[in-house]
Design a protein around this motif. Structure first.
Motif, short mmCIF file in Angstrom:
data_model
loop_
_atom_site.label_atom_id
_atom_site.label_comp_id
_atom_site.label_asym_id
_atom_site.label_seq_id
_atom_site.Cartn_x
_atom_site.Cartn_y
_atom_site.Cartn_z
N ILE A 127 32.28 43.95 31.40
CA ILE A 127 32.68 43.07 32.50
C ILE A 127 34.12 43.39 32.86
N ARG A 128 34.38 43.54 34.16
CA ARG A 128 35.73 43.84 34.63
C ARG A 128 36.07 42.92 35.79
N TYR A 129 37.17 42.17 35.65
CA TYR A 129 37.69 41.32 36.72
C TYR A 129 39.11 41.78 37.03
N ARG A 130 39.38 41.98 38.34
CA ARG A 130 40.74 42.38 38.75
C ARG A 130 41.14 41.62 40.00
N ALA A 131 42.33 41.06 39.98
CA ALA A 131 42.85 40.32 41.13
C ALA A 131 44.23 40.83 41.50
N SER A 132 44.48 40.90 42.79
CA SER A 132 45.83 41.21 43.24
C SER A 132 46.79 40.09 42.89
N GLY A 133 46.29 38.85 42.97
CA GLY A 133 47.12 37.69 42.68
C GLY A 133 46.76 37.07 41.34
N ASN A 134 46.47 35.76 41.35
CA ASN A 134 46.18 35.02 40.13
C ASN A 134 44.70 35.08 39.77
N MET A 135 44.39 34.73 38.52
CA MET A 135 43.02 34.69 38.05
C MET A 135 42.81 33.40 37.27
N VAL A 136 41.80 32.63 37.70
CA VAL A 136 41.41 31.40 37.01
C VAL A 136 40.04 31.63 36.41
N LEU A 137 39.94 31.49 35.08
CA LEU A 137 38.75 31.88 34.35
C LEU A 137 37.94 30.69 33.89
N SER A 138 36.60 30.83 33.94
CA SER A 138 35.70 29.87 33.34
C SER A 138 35.05 30.52 32.13
N GLY A 139 33.92 31.26 32.32
CA GLY A 139 33.27 31.89 31.19
C GLY A 139 32.80 33.29 31.51
N LEU A 140 33.26 34.27 30.72
CA LEU A 140 32.79 35.65 30.80
C LEU A 140 32.18 36.01 29.46
N ASN A 141 30.91 36.44 29.47
CA ASN A 141 30.21 36.76 28.23
C ASN A 141 29.62 38.16 28.33
N ALA A 142 30.22 39.10 27.61
CA ALA A 142 29.76 40.49 27.61
C ALA A 142 28.98 40.82 26.35
N GLY A 143 28.62 39.84 25.55
CA GLY A 143 27.89 40.13 24.32
C GLY A 143 28.72 40.98 23.39
N SER A 144 28.17 42.14 23.00
CA SER A 144 28.90 43.06 22.12
C SER A 144 29.72 44.08 22.88
N ALA A 145 29.69 44.06 24.20
CA ALA A 145 30.44 45.02 25.02
C ALA A 145 31.87 44.53 25.25
N SER A 146 32.54 45.11 26.24
CA SER A 146 33.97 44.85 26.43
C SER A 146 34.25 44.14 27.75
N ILE A 147 35.38 43.44 27.78
CA ILE A 147 35.89 42.76 28.97
C ILE A 147 37.26 43.32 29.31
N SER A 148 37.48 43.61 30.59
CA SER A 148 38.79 44.03 31.09
C SER A 148 39.24 43.06 32.17
N LEU A 149 40.45 42.53 32.01
CA LEU A 149 41.03 41.61 32.99
C LEU A 149 42.38 42.15 33.44
N ILE A 150 42.58 42.18 34.77
CA ILE A 150 43.83 42.71 35.32
C ILE A 150 44.29 41.80 36.46
N THR A 151 45.56 41.40 36.43
CA THR A 151 46.20 40.78 37.60
C THR A 151 47.39 41.65 37.99
N ASP A 152 47.40 42.10 39.23
CA ASP A 152 48.46 43.00 39.66
C ASP A 152 49.79 42.29 39.85
N SER A 153 49.74 41.00 40.27
CA SER A 153 51.00 40.29 40.52
C SER A 153 50.97 38.84 40.07
N GLY A 154 49.89 38.41 39.45
CA GLY A 154 49.76 37.00 39.12
C GLY A 154 49.52 36.75 37.64
N SER A 155 49.15 35.52 37.33
CA SER A 155 48.91 35.08 35.97
C SER A 155 47.44 34.76 35.77
#
Length: 371
Positions: A285-313
């Motif tokens: 699972i990959r989520y990327r935002a130019s600004g902010n990121m508000v998270l609820s639930g990301l479930n990748a099981g045994s795989a990986s998660i990547s989160l990126i905010t270019d200018s936010g929190s």
């Protein structure tokens, strides 16, 4: 007679090589309906074009124009559309075993307030999507895929049966309509085809479920505006991508049983409402935002998660779900990650974080800070 109903019927092929104008018109053939080069069909009321056992084919230079009335086009085989403009009316396309294909025009194929498509094969192709300008879209495809590009904002939603006046042999009218309401976009069991909807110059809102069968992939994209998910988006084992020119608002679930999930807000924020979830079934699972990121639930099981905010929190949207569940997670944030009073909740084996602000995480069990 533009003030009355017109019926043209053929036991074999119906070929139109001259312009036609009527209040309401029914054009029917057993084997094929052909609208020839440079032919213009104008209907002040409604229009029915139907080929019981064959195809409906519009020449690339032909056109159909409605005075804000409904149009129904049905065929056993393919429907080739050049340009059908229903104004504020609705359009229903039905094919028992064929596809809806572009007849070869450079402009929009269908303009209408609403478009519903029920076909046995496919709608458009990756190389030549059906180009539309509609407010609401719904569709069910049997054998393959859905490729659609919309000019302006579009809603994937619910469309009532489209009614049109069928002209009988005695000139009287009888209403023809779809059998039921159509909701969302989906491909039938066994199709394994992708669903691709792109909004050019406007937002894309999902108010009814989008579901691709089997390993079919899903792409929902707005090139310059927001994508809003108010209904679930999923595929059985394929990949899901949500791309927005500005913001992504996720108020429903994204799910796949082994594919990947990619959500990207190129020019804005990603906001998941509390309780919204993305589940990949052991895909990344990959989520990327130019600004902010508000998270609820990301479930990748045994795989990986990547989160990126270019200018936010990054922040937690609420307490309904653990924010990150995966074998590993990497986080790159220009600002902070979580806050002291509401840390990002994780169930991970390994995590790596690079942040421009404070980092607050709460892990449910053992975790390694690694690479």
């Amino acid at each position: 007679d533009v003030e009355g109903g017109l019926k043209l019927a053929a036991g074999d092929r119906l070929v139109l090589n001259a312009d036609l104008e009527a209040a309401s018109a029914s054009l029917r053939a057993v084997n094929e309906v052909i609208i020839g080069a440079d032919v213009s069909i104008s209907a002040l009321g409604t229009l029915i074009i139907d080929s019981a056992s064959g195809a409906v084919t519009m020449d690339a230079s032909s056109s159909v124009t409605m005075a804000d009335g409904n149009a129904r086009v049905g065929a056993r085989n393919n429907i080739a559309i050049s340009r059908l403009d229903a104004g504020t009316g609705s359009v229903s396309l039905i094919s028992g075993s064929g596809s809806v294909v572009d007849a070869g025009v450079a402009t929009e194929n269908i303009l209408a307030a609403a478009l519903r498509v029920d076909v046995g094969a496919s709608v458009g192709s990756g190389a030549d999507p059906i180009e539309i300008e509609v407010g609401t879209l719904a569709g069910l495809v049997g054998g393959s895929s859905i490729y659609v590009e919309n000019s302006g904002a579009i809603v994937i939603g619910t469309i009532d049966p489209v009614e049109a006046n069928g002209v009988q042999d005695d000139g009287t009218l009888v209403v023809a309509a779809d059998s039921a309401t159509m909701t969302g976009l989906s491909t039938r069991a066994g199709s394994n085809g992708p669903i691709v909807v792109r909004a050019l110059g406007g937002s894309l809102t999902v108010d009814a479920a989008v579901a691709a069968d089997g390993y079919g992939n899903v792409l929902l994209e707005s090139d310059s505006a927001a994508v809003v998910l108010n209904a679930n988006v999923g595929t059985q084992t394929g990949n899901v991508s949500v791309l927005a020119g500005t913001d992504v608002s996720q108020n429903a679930h994204i799910q796949t049983g082994g594919g990947t999930v990619d959500v990207h807000a190129l020019g804005g924020d990603i906001a998941m409402s509390d309780g919204a979830q993305s589940v990949s079934g052991n895909g990344n699972i990959r989520y990327r935002a130019s600004g902010n990121m508000v998270l609820s639930g990301l479930n990748a099981g045994s795989a990986s998660i990547s989160l990126i905010t270019d200018s936010g929190s990054m922040r937690d949207s609420g307490e309904a779900l653990v924010n990150l569940t995966a074998g590993a997670a990497r986080i790159e944030a220009a600002g902070g990650v979580g806050v002291e009073a509401d840390a990002i909740e994780t169930t991970l084996d390994v995590i790596a974080v690079q942040a421009g602000g404070d980092v607050y995480l709460i892990e449910s069990d053992a975790i390694a800070i690694g690479t």
